[in-house]
Design an enzyme around this catalytic site. Structure first.
Site, mmCIF file in Angstrom:
data_model
loop_
_atom_site.group_PDB
_atom_site.id
_atom_site.type_symbol
_atom_site.label_atom_id
_atom_site.label_comp_id
_atom_site.label_asym_id
_atom_site.label_seq_id
_atom_site.Cartn_x
_atom_site.Cartn_y
_atom_site.Cartn_z
ATOM 1 N N THR A 96 0.941 -1.212 -0.082
ATOM 2 C CA THR A 96 -0.069 -0.110 0.004
ATOM 3 C C THR A 96 0.748 1.274 -0.060
ATOM 4 O OG1 THR A 96 -0.221 -0.213 2.265
ATOM 5 C CG2 THR A 96 -2.078 -1.123 1.091
ATOM 6 N N CYS A 97 1.996 1.234 0.429
ATOM 7 C CA CYS A 97 2.828 2.328 0.522
ATOM 8 C C CYS A 97 3.225 2.900 -1.065
ATOM 9 C CB CYS A 97 4.125 2.181 1.463
ATOM 10 S SG CYS A 97 5.088 0.677 0.813
#
Length: 1032
Positions: free
Chosen positions: A999-1000
């Site tokens: 997700t980063c």
């Protein structure tokens, strides 16, 4: 020749190159000029001395001759007029000629002689009842010039004698004891007899008196006699001075009167009406002034004068009683009576409004309202230049201030607007009618504009909005001018603004605040269904007019930014056009903002209707720079700029702040350990310890699962996004008790939160920080706030129209009361409200002593708004205030002011609609062997499109950490979404793997599944597993 030792023989050399002869010549000319001037001055002195001596000798001779004439007069007629009979007043007698020759008002014996003469005159007139025959004899027509000459000088001598002896007889000057034999009464009674309107010489006599500046004499006499008025009752009585004044002011060169108009400086208006509270001294004169149409005459003279009031009015008697303020107070009281008369002339109302505007304009602001609370109308901008270049103004006397404020009461405003607009008709088309209507509109708007600046608005707005036709008349006029492009007709007839000023300025500065006030009380059914007070079509046109006017003022023809202070109104007069333009921009912005709120409740106009036509890339680039014109427009009228452009500006401001903190982000990084099953408590305890600087820095989160084990995954931003979504879901859950839900499932603070949580206010501060941090980081969170609560983030007040979103049933009941046609007293309602929180009922007074104040028809509107205010503002004030403090630790007020409540909700939560899959596809990168045309990628997009809206949001959270996409589209997702091949080969073992994400990096690691069915099954399992970051 040898040196002798004597330096005197040395030759003088002029280093300037001039010869000694030339120098001596200039010196000689200068000396001659000085001597010539001296001789001229001596001749002037001698000439002046001769004139002075001649004048002195002449006066001395005249004095001696008058003394001889006086002795001869006493010898002939007696020192006390013992030998005076009726014939002495006739044209053939020398009695009046001799008396008028030597009479001096300063001479005591002359004064006594004149008093005795006037006593005899009154006695003879009473006996015969024929003044004309007494003075004119049997043939007045043949000797009328002589008779007129004697009468007018005798009348002036009487008034002059009163004036010169006013201090000695000051207790008699304004006496209402008509039967008194006092000297002053005898003189004034004689003057009244001599200017009786029935006499043929009346106009000639008054004309002579006016030439002698008789009103200035009256003014000085009145000021002297005022001191002795307090102890004397005046009810139902008129003094002789008042009667005399009434006779003089009736001569207005109208009808059969041949008296010429005199200079305004020496007129009744300038000399007498500037006496403080003159109608208290002369109540009978007020009736004469109003009823005989004298008011209209004198107002017209003042309105058409080209001189400023400083050059016309006499010197102020004191700083607390300036002449212009006294004139205004007396005019207001008189015109108030005139306006109440049937068939009051429209022209008189226009002239009054013109004069009163100029007087009000220099009046210091009246700061005390009816309830005694000190207040002042604010016309100040935050970042404007102070314009206060006039000398300080001394406050008015409290009595004078009260006279003016009491005169401009609701009844007066109602009558004035009715008279001004009574003759205007929507269908008028002739040029004269159009000009007359334009003159009435210009006069009314000028007067009301200045009144708004001077008087407390609470006393004015309600009557203008609900008891007059001001809104409809002004709107019809503005509509016609806009459609016919005929705004110039107003500029041409307005004496208040120059001819080159925008014609729509004055109507806007009055229409906008009054209509805005009206909208505060209009309910939803009246606005949307009944279309009152304006139809929706008219409102759409109004939006266009306001938008164009604002753009013209703020961008195309701006004035220099100024900060106007109403404590010194002289500066406002000096910068009249700038101030009107500034006020027009403020009130038009406020009204357009309010109309946008109505449009957000139920759309009647497309949102783009509020956008200015001239907003382009250049404007947007300028708006990003502080202290530019575009930046100021964005602060004052943000709705002129499209929403997407404002979001870009907002994100650029956030980016600038982040960049400023980026240089020491490593040192300001905060690390949290958060237990998933105690997320709210852990976040509250750890986040509350951070400073504002730390809050704006990087926060990294490590989750601890229910088994006490730290979850896998390094927070590069994705875990923090997940943390923000989870914390908001937990904190804003109604089960926690901090927030409640409206009938539409919108959140607002629980008024009874203090009964559940001891630290409820600290929690609201914490939640403000959470929402502010989410907005600061660009993370959209699913929190549907109620509009009336979002208003608190903008520090706005909520009104009745916002109540349906909170309590539609209460709103219906209040509207029922508003439209109830019976006697409300029968319903037994009082100014109290019952609060019901968690089954505990408490009664609260809406106003002090409300439990004893019954709701009746006259106060029901006040009751309705107090109830709405209590529910929408008072009950949640503490919670909202603490939430706002936390929110503003990260998000500045200036940033939020760019958006309305509806747009603010979009900034927090994004659109409620599903995200655009095609938009995501067009802004996606590929890696690990995938490319745009790959068959696996085609399958993936088909599968994603087939998902339900809920699963699409779950997928988005799975790959980005947030279930909402960027507000402006996936083009603004940082970094862009990327799909990477997860397995190096397409073996059966590899194809059994689930898709994973980072997700980063907004990265989806997708195995090369062979079918859509398999891909859909694996994706749905992964996004619904809710395995935290262990799945990664």
């Amino acid at each position: 020749m040898f040196f002798s030792g004597d330096p005197s023989n040395r030759r003088r050399v002029d280093l300037g190159g001039r010869s000694s002869k030339e120098r001596d010549r200039k010196k000689l000319l200068e000396q001659a000029r000085l001597e010539r001037n001296k001789r001229s001055w001596m001749r002037q002195q001698n000439s002046a001395a001769l004139i002075i001596q001649k004048c002195f000798r002449g006066r001395k001779v005249v004095k001696a001759e008058r003394g001889k004439a006086r002795v001869q007069f006493y010898t002939t007629y007696g020192k006390h007029c013992e030998r005076v009979d009726r014939q002495c007043f006739g044209p053939d007698s020398d009695f009046l000629r001799e008396l008028q020759y030597f009479f001096s008002p300063r001479n005591v014996s002359d004064f006594s002689t004149l008093v005795e003469t006037c006593r005899l005159l009154s006695q003879f007139a009473k006996d015969s009842g024929d003044i004309l025959k007494l003075f004119g004899g049997s043939d007045y027509s043949s000797k009328h010039a002589l008779v007129n000459y004697r009468v007018e000088r005798l009348a002036y001598a009487c008034i002059q004698a009163v004036h010169h002896n006013r201090y000695q007889f000051k207790d008699q000057l304004l006496s209402t004891s008509l039967d008194s034999g006092s000297s002053i009464n005898i003189l004034l009674k004689a003057a009244v007899l001599l200017i009786d309107p029935k006499l043929p010489w009346s106009c000639k006599t008054v004309s002579y008196l006016l030439q002698q500046n008789i009103y200035r004499i009256f003014r000085e006499v009145v000021f002297t006699g005022k001191e002795c008025l307090k102890s004397e009752g005046r009810v139902g009585k008129a003094s002789l001075m008042e009667t005399l004044l009434a006779l003089v002011i009736a001569h207005t060169s109208q009808g059969h009167c041949v008296c010429p108009d005199i200079d305004l400086q020496w007129s009744f208006a300038s000399q007498v009406l500037t006496i403080p509270f003159v109608w208290q001294i002369f109540p009978y004169l007020k009736e004469i002034y109003v009823l005989r149409e004298l008011c209209q005459h004198y107002l017209h003279n003042m309105a058409t004068s080209t001189l400023s009031y400083e050059k016309v009015l006499p010197v102020d008697i004191s700083a607390e009683f300036p002449g212009y303020a006294c004139l205004l107070g007396n005019l207001l009281e008189a015109v108030g009576v005139a306006l109440s008369r049937p068939a009051c002339p429209n022209d008189m109302a226009i002239d009054f409004a013109t004069v009163a505007t100029l007087l009000l304009e220099v009046l210091p602001p009246i700061k005390t309202s009816k309830n005694g609370i000190s207040e002042e109308n604010s016309v100040v901008g935050d970042d404007d230049i102070i314009i206060n270049d006039a000398p300080a103004v001394v406050p008015l006397s409290k009595e004078l201030e009260k006279q003016i404020s009491n005169a401009i009461d609701p009844r007066f405003l109602l009558q004035l607007t009715n008279v001004l607009f009574g003759s205007s008709s929507p269908g008028s088309s002739s040029k004269d009618k159009i000009n007359k209507e334009a003159a009435a509109v210009a006069a009314a708007c000028s007067f009301l504009h200045v009144t708004f600046t001077i008087l407390p608005l609470e006393r004015i707005m309600t009557v203008l909005a609900y008891r007059t036709e001001l809104v409809s008349v002004l709107w019809n006029f503005m509509k016609r001018c806009h459609e016919n492009q005929n705004w110039s007709c107003l500029s041409a007839v307005s004496p208040y603004l120059p001819g080159d000023a925008f014609g729509w300025l004055l109507p806007l500065v009055v229409f906008c605040p009054v209509y805005k006030h009206m909208l505060m009380i209009v309910d939803n059914e009246e606005f949307y269904e009944q279309e009152k007070p304006l139809s929706l079509n008219d409102i759409r046109l109004l939006i266009v007019i306001l938008r164009q006017a604002l753009w013209q003022i703020l961008w195309l023809n701006p004035v220099a930014p100024m900060k106007f202070t109403t404590t010194n109104t002289l500066s406002l007069k000096k910068h009249r056009v700038e101030f009107v333009q500034y006020r027009a921009s403020v009130v038009a912005s406020e009204l357009l903002s309010q109309l946008q709120d109505w449009n957000n409740r139920r759309q009647f106009a497309h949102p783009s209707n509020f956008h200015a036509d001239g907003v382009n890339d250049h404007f947007i680039s300028q708006a990003m720079i502080e202290n530019t014109r575009a930046y100021d427009i964005l602060k004052q009228a943000p709705f002129l700029v499209p929403f997407t452009s404002r979001v870009k500006l907002f994100t650029s401001q956030l980016a600038a702040i982040k960049e400023r903190h980026g240089s020491h982000a490593l040192f300001n990084r905060s690390n949290f350990k958060i237990r998933r099953d105690h997320i709210l408590e852990d976040a509250f305890s750890q986040l509350s310890t951070l400073t504002e600087e730390d809050l704006r820095g990087v926060i990294r989160v490590t989750f601890v699962n229910e088994f006490g084990v730290e979850e896998a995954g390094i927070d590069g931003g994705g875990i923090f996004k997940d943390f923000m979504e989870n914390i908001t879901r937990a904190a804003f859950d109604m089960q926690y008790g901090l927030f409640k839900e409206t009938i539409d499932h919108l959140l607002y603070p629980n008024p009874g939160s203090g009964m559940i949580h001891e630290q409820h206010l600290q929690f609201f501060h914490f939640l403000g920080i959470i929402v502010g941090k989410a907005m600061f980081e660009g993370i959209l969170v699913d929190i549907p706030f109620a509009t009336f609560f979002l208003s608190k983030l903008k520090q706005k007040h909520n009104y009745l129209n916002d109540l349906p979103s909170l309590d539609p049933e209460l709103y219906r009941h209040l509207i029922f009361l508003k439209r109830y046609e019976g006697d409300l007293a029968e319903l037994e309602l009082y100014f109290v409200i019952v609060n019901n929180e968690f089954g505990e009922q408490t009664t609260e007074e809406l106003i002090p002593g409300g439990k004893n104040i019954r709701v009746v028809n006259d106060n029901v509107i006040t009751f309705i708004h107090l109830v709405a205010n209590h529910r929408l503002n008072t009950q949640i004030r503490q919670q909202s205030s603490h939430f706002l403090r936390g929110f503003q630790q990260l998000i500045q007020k200036d940033w939020i002011d760019m958006f309305n409540e509806h747009e603010l909700q979009l900034l927090i939560s994004g659109s409620v609609d599903g995200f655009d899959v095609d938009d995501l596809r067009s802004n996606t990168n590929y890696a690990g062997g995938y490319h745009r045309e790959h068959y696996v990628i085609d399958m993936f997009w088909d599968v994603l499109k087939s998902f339900t809206l809920e699963n699409q949001h779950k997928f988005l959270k799975f790959v980005t950490g947030c279930s909402r996409g960027p507000l402006l589209g996936f083009k603004y997702l940082e970094p862009l979404f990327c799909i990477q091949r997860a397995a190096g080969s397409a073996s059966e073992e590899a194809l059994e793997r689930l898709p994973t994400s980072a997700t980063c990096m907004n990265l989806l690691k997708l195995p090369p599944y062979r079918s859509k069915e398999q891909m859909e099954q694996k994706l749905l399992y992964a996004i619904n597993a809710e395995a935290g970051f262990d799945l990664s």
